[in-house]
Design a protein around this motif. Structure first.
Motif, mmCIF file in Angstrom:
data_model
loop_
_atom_site.group_PDB
_atom_site.id
_atom_site.type_symbol
_atom_site.label_atom_id
_atom_site.label_comp_id
_atom_site.label_asym_id
_atom_site.label_seq_id
_atom_site.Cartn_x
_atom_site.Cartn_y
_atom_site.Cartn_z
ATOM 1 N N MET B 1 -0.664 -18.436 -32.128
ATOM 2 C CA MET B 1 -2.687 -18.639 -31.691
ATOM 3 C C MET B 1 -2.365 -19.418 -30.620
ATOM 4 N N ASP B 2 -3.538 -19.551 -29.738
ATOM 5 C CA ASP B 2 -3.955 -21.045 -28.563
ATOM 6 C C ASP B 2 -4.582 -21.378 -29.466
ATOM 7 N N LYS B 51 -6.312 -18.145 -46.018
ATOM 8 C CA LYS B 51 -6.931 -16.527 -46.037
ATOM 9 C C LYS B 51 -7.176 -16.021 -44.814
ATOM 10 N N ALA B 52 -8.201 -17.323 -44.301
ATOM 11 C CA ALA B 52 -8.321 -16.726 -42.040
ATOM 12 C C ALA B 52 -7.037 -16.631 -41.900
ATOM 13 N N PHE B 53 -5.861 -17.287 -41.995
ATOM 14 C CA PHE B 53 -5.168 -17.238 -41.195
ATOM 15 C C PHE B 53 -4.180 -16.623 -41.348
ATOM 16 N N THR B 73 -2.561 -28.553 -36.394
ATOM 17 C CA THR B 73 -0.950 -28.967 -35.933
ATOM 18 C C THR B 73 -0.319 -27.919 -36.400
ATOM 19 N N LEU B 74 -0.582 -27.763 -38.041
ATOM 20 C CA LEU B 74 -0.069 -27.348 -39.111
ATOM 21 C C LEU B 74 -0.134 -25.905 -39.105
ATOM 22 N N ILE B 75 -1.665 -25.049 -38.345
ATOM 23 C CA ILE B 75 -1.457 -23.589 -38.630
ATOM 24 C C ILE B 75 -0.879 -22.965 -37.184
ATOM 25 N N LYS B 76 -1.118 -24.325 -36.313
ATOM 26 C CA LYS B 76 -0.303 -23.625 -34.941
ATOM 27 C C LYS B 76 1.717 -23.044 -35.249
#
Lengths: 642, 79
Positions: B1-2, B51-53, B73-76
């Motif tokens: 995801m960008d 939950k959202a990601f 950074t962590l989500i990416k």
């Protein structure tokens, strides 16, 4: 995770604009209680519950009224972190008509708080104390395969819980709400864990059984968290990551579900459980449309999947009726067409005799639901309306917001489960009278018919062959007395709610006159229909603290006979004046002229429209009614037959 | 995801968690900038992000987060 439970799917989805609506409400100056409740009546997630609770907190600190929500102060003792749960409790309580205030000491202070007289919990004068403990709070010793040591561990845990209860009971008059313990997921042997003494699964199971038995006798309230955890699945309930990270004793996703269960229990303690199930017919009670498909076309038979789904709804309705829930029908149909399956379809479980009010016509459903409430003399907030049609549900919700209207899924197989998941008929006690309640309402219809046949009211009353029985409060009647005190809204002069311990205190106080009144007639036993508490006021005065009567027996001059009985005890006790109070609510208009009718004189009217009345014992002579009187178990006057 | 997509979704998460529609999510945003962002709101925030990601953070990752930039950074790395 099963979304019916984790997402509260019996409630409608929250509006897109939820945050904005909440903010607008907080910034408005209008009345808040009902508006907050209507927002709370959606399937809110943890964030939405938290924000709603914040709004309630702000309203409270601004001294704004939360009427007509019923105040309740709950102290929570827990061995886990409550900070996420407390706001969810406050918001969920609003959903159930309760303005909840939560007192919670820091966690791990369970024993200190319960056992110290000047602890935060004991000094805050809570209405209820919730012991939100999980199995990690208990003193559990591992003693594998040693039956005796395991039994000792179970007794030790129960003893600990009893000590907490005794502490709370000694230092406050709160009702205690205990939780059963959700057993841990991790097994030691596997299946054998259930059989080998001393495993956690076996110990926790035994503790739950013992605790349940103990509470049934003690009159405390039980919240079956083990049952709830099993319903959603133990592996989803317990989340070790959340325990490690923040000492949450169960998964955060299930906080809204748990909070709703606590809230419905508090609502039940305050007498807010629902009493009537109103059923739609086409595609709810049977599959198909009777007007189109005809008797042969509707699906209501064993062996047909759709038919069995609808039979399950009928079975549940019948079981609810057996425990005292009144059934009614609201259907858009021609009356005789709607009655056809009840009369002629061999597979129908529901028969016309089970339905207290049958409304089949072409009026809108809101009008019909109102008519059903009127006919039963019950408030709209006693009604649950089950209908497969979202348009009808939406209409009733919008026009009659006090009526509970569960959302239903597309699949009828889940109708019955969804209705029970909503917990509309939650009960904290079960008295044998409950079993007969649905029948009473139908007997009343019969009595009305007889009245029409006989004509004159007095002749009718005489023909009923009534016997009225007076007794002081006692242990046998207590559960029903507490229930009436907390449930009766309409013929209730003061609407004062008392918990089991408070009722017991009145029972044991020799200065207080308590009456439980039963009425029987040719149609059967009406059970307990009236409760009275007179407390000493000024010298020679009894103040009538509580006087409530069941609406089932209105119009039979029961109130006159009760007053005669009170007067008899007053004379024996040297009382010269009875002082009565009528506190108006939006439900008890029925009782407004109670004291005037009985010959009392109004002495004062407060700004709140509460009125005060007096009756001189010496000259009082209320009308007598044709019934035989039995007076039992009074210490002072002994047994007397008048 | 960008990143822009992550920030768009994060903005919605922050607004849901704090009930505040005016929050603008930037890399520098931290607990010091939002009134109600205490340790418990922090947990609520992370759970809502999960939950959202549709991702799960480990306990040790959660401890290291300093600001929104770290979180992104962590989500990416996970999406």
């Amino acid at each position: 995770m099963n979304s019916l439970y984790s997402e509260l799917q019996w409630l409608p989805r929250p509006p897109q604009e939820f945050s904005r609506m909440l903010k607008a409400l907080v910034n408005s100056s209008g009345p808040l209680g009902r508006e907050l409740q209507s927002l709370a009546l959606h399937a809110l997630d943890l964030n939405q519950l938290t924000n709603l609770a914040k709004a309630i907190g702000r309203a409270r600190s601004d001294d704004r009224s939360l009427d007509p929500l019923t105040p309740f102060r709950l102290a929570v003792l827990s061995n886990s972190t409550l900070d996420l749960i407390v706001p969810a409790l406050v918001a969920s309580a609003a959903r159930h008509g309760i303005a909840l205030e939560v007192v919670h000491p820091s966690f791990e202070q369970v024993a200190q708080e319960a056992l110290t007289p000047d602890s935060l919990v004991n000094t805050s004068k809570p209405d209820g104390v919730l012991l939100a403990l999980d199995y990690r709070a208990l003193p559990l010793k591992h003693s594998l395969a040693d039956a005796e040591a395991s039994a000792a561990t179970v007794q030790g845990a129960i003893g600990y819980l009893q000590a907490l209860r005794d502490g709370i009971k000694t230092y406050s008059s709160a009702v205690c709400i205990f939780q059963t313990f959700a057993p841990p997921v991790e097994t030691l042997f596997g299946s054998l864990d259930r059989a080998v003494p001393g495993t956690l699964r076996s110990i926790v199971g035994s503790i739950n059984r013992e605790l349940t038995g103990y509470l049934f006798a003690s009159g405390d309230v039980l919240l079956d968290v083990a049952g709830l955890a099993e319903t959603v699945g133990l592996a989803d309930w317990h989340d070790p990551r959340m325990w490690n990270m923040a000492k949450f004793s169960f998964a955060e996703e299930l906080v809204p579900l748990y909070a709703d269960h606590v809230a419905r229990m508090i609502a039940a303690i305050r007498g807010k459980s629902r009493k009537v199930l109103i059923l739609d017919l086409d595609n709810t009670v049977w599959g198909g449309v009777i007007g189109d498909d005809g008797l042969e076309g509707i699906k209501v038979a064993q062996g047909d999947a759709t038919g069995e789904a609808h039979l399950a709804v009928q079975r549940l309705a019948l079981d609810l009726r057996d425990r005292g829930i009144v059934l009614a029908v609201s259907s858009k149909n021609t009356d005789e067409v709607a009655r056809l399956p009840f009369e002629q379809h061999p597979e129908m479980l529901l028969k016309l005799e089970h339905i207290a009010v049958f409304q089949a016509n072409w009026n809108d459903k809101a009008t019909n639901v109102q008519a059903i409430a009127d006919e039963l003399s019950l408030g709209l907030d006693a009604m649950v309306f089950l209908d497969d049609n979202p348009v009808e549900r939406g209409l009733v919700r919008r026009l009659l917001p006090q009526v509970a209207v569960p959302e239903l899924p597309d699949e009828p197989a889940y109708y019955a489960r969804t209705l029970t998941a909503g917990g509309y008929f939650e009960a904290v006690a079960f008295a044998t009278e409950d079993l007969k309640r649905a029948v009473y309402y139908q007997d009343n219809a019969k009595r009305a018919t007889l009245q029409r046949q006989i004509g004159g009211v007095d002749a009718y009353l005489a023909s009923l062959g009534m016997t009225i029985t007076f007794q002081p409060f006692d242990a046998t009647g207590r559960a029903r007395i507490v229930q009436l005190i907390n449930k009766s809204n309409q013929y209730n002069l003061t609407t004062r709610r008392y918990t089991d311990p408070e009722v017991t205190a009145a029972e044991n106080d020799p200065e207080v006159l308590t009456l439980q009144v039963r009425l029987a007639d040719i149609f059967g036993d009406n059970g307990m229909i009236c409760v009275v508490i007179c407390r000493p006021g000024n010298v020679g005065v009894w103040s009538i603290d509580t006087w409530l009567m069941s609406c089932r027996v209105l119009g039979r001059k029961v109130e006159h006979m009760v007053l005669r009985e009170i007067l008899q005890h007053a004379r024996a006790a040297g009382i010269h004046t009875l002082a009565g109070t009528y506190r108006p609510t939006d439900r008890n208009k029925l009782a407004a002229d109670h004291y005037a009718k009985l010959g009392f004189t109004q002495v004062e009217e407060e700004a709140s429209r509460t009125t005060h009345w007096e009756l001189l014992v010496a000259t009082a002579d209320p009308e007598s009614a044709p019934m035989s009187v039995v007076s039992l178990g009074f210490a002072a006057s002994g047994t007397s037959l008048v | 995801m960008d990143e822009p997509e992550i920030y768009t979704r994060l903005t919605k998460v922050f607004r849901d968690v704090f009930g505040e529609d005016s929050i603008q999510v930037t890399p520098e945003l931290s607990a010091d900038d939002v009134d109600d962002w205490d340790s418990l709101a922090h947990i609520r925030l992370l759970l809502t992000v999960e939950k959202a990601f549709k991702i799960k953070f480990s306990t040790s990752e959660v401890g290291k987060l300093q600001n929104v930039g770290d979180l992104v950074t962590l989500i990416k790395a996970r999406t």
